[in-house]
Design an enzyme around this catalytic site. Structure first.
Site, PDB file in Angstrom:
ATOM      1  N   GLY A   1       0.789  -1.226   0.000  1.00 30.39           N
ATOM      2  CA  GLY A   1       0.000   0.000   0.000  1.00 30.39           C
ATOM      3  C   GLY A   1       0.822   1.278   0.000  1.00 30.39           C
ATOM      4  O   GLY A   1       0.269   2.369   0.007  1.00 30.39           O
ATOM      5  N   HIS A   2       2.151   1.164   0.001  1.00 32.98           N
ATOM      6  CA  HIS A   2       3.019   2.365   0.121  1.00 32.98           C
ATOM      7  C   HIS A   2       4.169   2.301  -0.859  1.00 32.98           C
ATOM      8  O   HIS A   2       5.300   2.036  -0.441  1.00 32.98           O
ATOM      9  CB  HIS A   2       3.541   2.464   1.548  1.00 32.98           C
ATOM     10  CG  HIS A   2       4.061   3.806   1.922  1.00 32.98           C
ATOM     11  ND1 HIS A   2       5.362   4.194   1.706  1.00 32.98           N
ATOM     12  CD2 HIS A   2       3.462   4.860   2.500  1.00 32.98           C
ATOM     13  CE1 HIS A   2       5.544   5.418   2.161  1.00 32.98           C
ATOM     14  NE2 HIS A   2       4.402   5.844   2.655  1.00 32.98           N
ATOM     15  N   PHE A   3       4.116   2.563  -1.994  1.00 35.05           N
ATOM     16  CA  PHE A   3       2.971   2.812  -2.864  1.00 35.05           C
ATOM     17  C   PHE A   3       3.053   1.757  -3.943  1.00 35.05           C
ATOM     18  O   PHE A   3       4.134   1.548  -4.481  1.00 35.05           O
ATOM     19  CB  PHE A   3       3.055   4.211  -3.462  1.00 35.05           C
ATOM     20  CG  PHE A   3       3.138   5.304  -2.421  1.00 35.05           C
ATOM     21  CD1 PHE A   3       2.012   5.675  -1.714  1.00 35.05           C
ATOM     22  CD2 PHE A   3       4.342   5.919  -2.133  1.00 35.05           C
ATOM     23  CE1 PHE A   3       2.077   6.683  -0.751  1.00 35.05           C
ATOM     24  CE2 PHE A   3       4.413   6.920  -1.165  1.00 35.05           C
ATOM     25  CZ  PHE A   3       3.283   7.305  -0.469  1.00 35.05           C
TER      26      PHE A   3
END
EC number: 4.2.1.59
Length: 156
Positions: A56-58
């Site tokens: 999720g990052h990124f």
């Protein structure tokens, strides 16, 4: 191969897990390669695409969250404190982070990087330790901060 990649381990991940309460995926130190009691420690963390935070990052441009670089430095700082003391002094103890000052991020850390985590004691009084930490990749500073931590009794 970089100089830090060739260094022999003083403490591997199995030994680290005997001293720190952290476990994967939150254990952010793979091995200790330099240690001077009450003074300094250098540890390594291999950053791979398999790290859960990269989901999720990124996703399109994976970057290690700065707060996790600080956590890796804090774990190295906890190792310096616990390794500096006698086994009976740290039995049933845990290191709690009390504060972070002056945190700065200089460049992104991405999959494939090897973080070199260097921490130095600036002051120790009783159970409280003040340390500086610098994270590097290929000799370049990626993050730095000052840490304060305390060794306290483990809750049972």
């Amino acid at each position: 191969m970089s100089e830090s990649a060739e260094r022999k381990s003083i403490l591997d991940v199995v030994g680290i897990q005997k001293l720190l309460p952290h476990r994967p995926p939150f254990l952010l130190v793979d091995r200790v390669v330099e240690f001077e009691a009450h003074r300094r420690l250098v540890a390594l963390k291999g950053v791979t695409m398999n790290e859960p935070f990269f989901q999720g990052h990124f996703p399109a441009q994976p970057v290690m969250p700065g707060v996790l670089i600080l956590e890796a430095l804090a774990q190295a700082a906890a190792l310096l404190a616990t390794m500096s003391l006698q086994p009976d002094e740290v039995k049933d103890k845990i290191t709690y982070l009390m504060g972070i000052d002056g945190a700065r991020f200089r460049r992104p850390v991405v999959p494939g990087d090897r973080l070199e985590l260097e921490v130095e004691v600036t002051k120790q009084k009783g159970a409280v330790w003040k340390q500086t930490g610098v994270a590097r990749v290929d000799g370049q500073v990626v993050a730095e901060a000052e840490f304060m931590a305390m060794l306290a009794d483990r809750e049972r």
